[in-house]
Design a protein around this motif. Structure first.
Motif, short mmCIF file in Angstrom:
data_model
loop_
_atom_site.label_atom_id
_atom_site.label_comp_id
_atom_site.label_asym_id
_atom_site.label_seq_id
_atom_site.Cartn_x
_atom_site.Cartn_y
_atom_site.Cartn_z
N LYS A 1 5.97 5.12 4.49
CA LYS A 1 6.60 4.57 5.91
C LYS A 1 8.05 4.17 6.09
O LYS A 1 8.53 4.34 6.90
CB LYS A 1 5.66 4.01 6.83
CG LYS A 1 5.43 3.87 7.68
CD LYS A 1 4.84 3.25 9.21
CE LYS A 1 5.03 3.14 10.42
NZ LYS A 1 6.45 2.81 10.53
N VAL B 1 -4.08 7.86 -0.27
CA VAL B 1 -4.15 7.62 1.70
C VAL B 1 -3.46 8.12 2.13
O VAL B 1 -3.49 8.45 3.49
CB VAL B 1 -4.25 5.97 2.00
CG1 VAL B 1 -4.29 6.14 3.30
CG2 VAL B 1 -5.60 5.15 1.07
N GLU B 2 -1.88 7.75 1.80
CA GLU B 2 -0.63 8.31 2.63
C GLU B 2 -0.66 9.86 2.91
O GLU B 2 -1.32 10.40 2.50
CB GLU B 2 0.94 7.68 1.75
CG GLU B 2 1.09 9.01 1.11
CD GLU B 2 0.52 8.11 -0.54
OE1 GLU B 2 -0.75 7.03 -0.08
OE2 GLU B 2 0.84 8.84 -1.35
N ASP C 1 -3.47 1.59 -3.39
CA ASP C 1 -4.50 2.85 -2.43
C ASP C 1 -3.34 4.20 -2.44
O ASP C 1 -3.41 4.75 -1.37
CB ASP C 1 -4.39 2.00 -1.20
CG ASP C 1 -6.25 2.31 -0.68
OD1 ASP C 1 -6.48 2.49 -1.08
OD2 ASP C 1 -6.30 1.90 0.92
N PHE D 1 0.69 3.34 1.78
CA PHE D 1 0.75 4.02 2.95
C PHE D 1 2.18 3.37 3.55
O PHE D 1 3.01 3.94 4.42
CB PHE D 1 -0.42 3.82 4.11
CG PHE D 1 -0.25 4.00 4.85
CD1 PHE D 1 -0.54 5.54 5.29
CD2 PHE D 1 0.39 3.17 6.37
CE1 PHE D 1 -0.23 5.82 7.47
CE2 PHE D 1 0.27 3.47 7.43
CZ PHE D 1 -0.24 4.84 7.83
N SER D 2 1.96 2.22 3.96
CA SER D 2 3.45 1.66 4.44
C SER D 2 4.42 1.53 3.27
O SER D 2 5.63 1.58 3.98
CB SER D 2 3.25 -0.42 4.20
OG SER D 2 2.60 -0.83 2.44
N THR E 1 0.79 -1.53 -0.05
CA THR E 1 0.10 0.11 -0.13
C THR E 1 0.88 1.05 0.14
O THR E 1 1.70 1.10 0.82
CB THR E 1 -1.13 -0.42 1.82
OG1 THR E 1 -0.25 0.32 1.90
CG2 THR E 1 -2.21 -1.17 1.67
N THR F 1 7.27 13.11 1.62
CA THR F 1 6.72 11.36 0.42
C THR F 1 6.41 12.15 -1.33
O THR F 1 6.61 11.05 -1.76
CB THR F 1 5.09 11.50 1.49
OG1 THR F 1 4.64 12.76 0.44
CG2 THR F 1 5.41 10.97 2.58
#
Ligand SMILES: [Zn+2]
Length: 324
Positions: free
Chosen positions: A223, A258-259, A255, A219-220, A217, A265
């Motif tokens: 991260k 979403v982050e 996705d 997000f991960s 994802t 980023t």
């Protein structure tokens, strides 16, 4: 490299080789029991092999060695015939490998085999979870009927026709995967319209072709990038993971949007996608945002790169999860 993961994979190979051996032994036992004269022939061959070896130490003349070798060949042939006569395939007693390339050693010439890298990717990214999903979700289990055949007034097409068109593009994508054709996919549209399902199908299909596929994802992924950039003690494992985001054959980013979008980023995502595109590496991005939201969320740099180099496919219709 995380030693534990590495050691674990080496152990997996040991177990696999043991399993191969035991299975081969069991096939031998079965044949010895069922096929008359087989063990006698086996013993004769063993005896002959020893005889030949002993004789070779004594340095015999060429003719004697030749004679023994041809006798051995004849015995091996007899053995094969005996097997076939009893209804077995002639390779029934051969060792069976999961990977024929490295014979389940994991290495060829001290380099990691493709099958090793595949195991590594699965373990590092904890993609074992997705492998269960992958068992269930594949192109064969795809159901067009789940999509309405009523024409959507706004789109001028039915969701079913739309998904058929999408699948044609997907098919082209996987068929030409090894070509440097700048083909990348952007799936966009509301949740519950099959984006993740189709992404899983693509991942499964290519993994089976021994491609290194990373599924993360957004997000991960972001991260993980932050962790590698900002923490003091970065493990070898984390660094390898980071490199793999750049180097894997297919990166699937689920996705996107979403982050948290920050200048960090934004530039990380841009660098990653840009560097992969320059190296001709393929990408699949899926997002619940529409094109307008996407352009508002990301800087022009990220957006224009994605927009130029990706084939954008819009998913629309009713949320399948509420229908099914
Ligand atoms: Zn292998």
């Amino acid at each position: 490299m995380n030693n534990n993961i590495y050691k674990q994979i080496i152990r997996d190979y040991e177990n696999l080789r043991n399993k191969n051996l035991i299975e081969q032994k069991n096939r031998y036992l079965e044949v010895e029991e069922k096929v008359k004269g087989f063990s006698e022939l086996e013993n004769e061959i063993k005896q002959k092999v020893i005889e030949t070896a002993l004789l070779q130490i004594k340095n015999p003349d060429k003719n004697t060695v030749k004679k023994l070798t041809s006798e051995l060949e004849r015995l091996e042939k007899d053995k094969e015939e005996l097997l076939i006569k009893a209804g077995y395939k002639k390779d029934y007693l051969d060792m069976r490998y999961s990977c024929k390339i490295c014979k389940d050693q994991g290495f060829i010439d001290q380099k990691r085999c493709k099958c090793f890298n595949k195991r590594l990717t699965l373990k590092l990214f904890d993609q074992s979870g997705i492998s269960h999903v992958l068992e269930r979700e594949n192109f064969k289990s795809f159901n067009y009927e789940a999509f309405s055949d009523q024409i959507d007034a706004k789109e001028g097409m039915s969701p079913r026709q739309n998904i058929r068109d999408i699948m044609k593009v997907v098919e082209l994508f996987i068929k030409t995967f090894d070509k440097k054709n700048d083909m990348n996919l952007l799936f966009y549209g509301k949740p519950g319209l099959g984006k993740t399902f189709i992404s899983n199908c693509i991942a499964k299909y290519l993994m089976e072709k021994n491609k290194q596929v990373i599924y993360m994802t957004a997000f991960s992924m972001v991260k993980h990038m932050e962790d590698v950039k900002f923490s003091k003690n970065v493990s070898e494992d984390a660094k390898y993971k980071y490199d793999l985001l750049y180097g894997c054959d297919l990166l699937i980013v689920d996705d996107l949007g979403v982050e948290l979008s920050t200048s960090f980023t934004n530039s990380e995502i841009f660098n990653l996608i840009n560097s992969r595109l320059l190296r001709g590496k393929k990408n699949l991005i899926s997002t619940n945002l529409d094109i307008k939201d996407l352009s508002n969320t990301y800087t022009d740099r990220v957006f224009s790169r994605v927009y130029q180099k990706f084939t954008a496919l819009k998913f629309f219709g009713k949320d399948l999860r509420t229908i099914l």
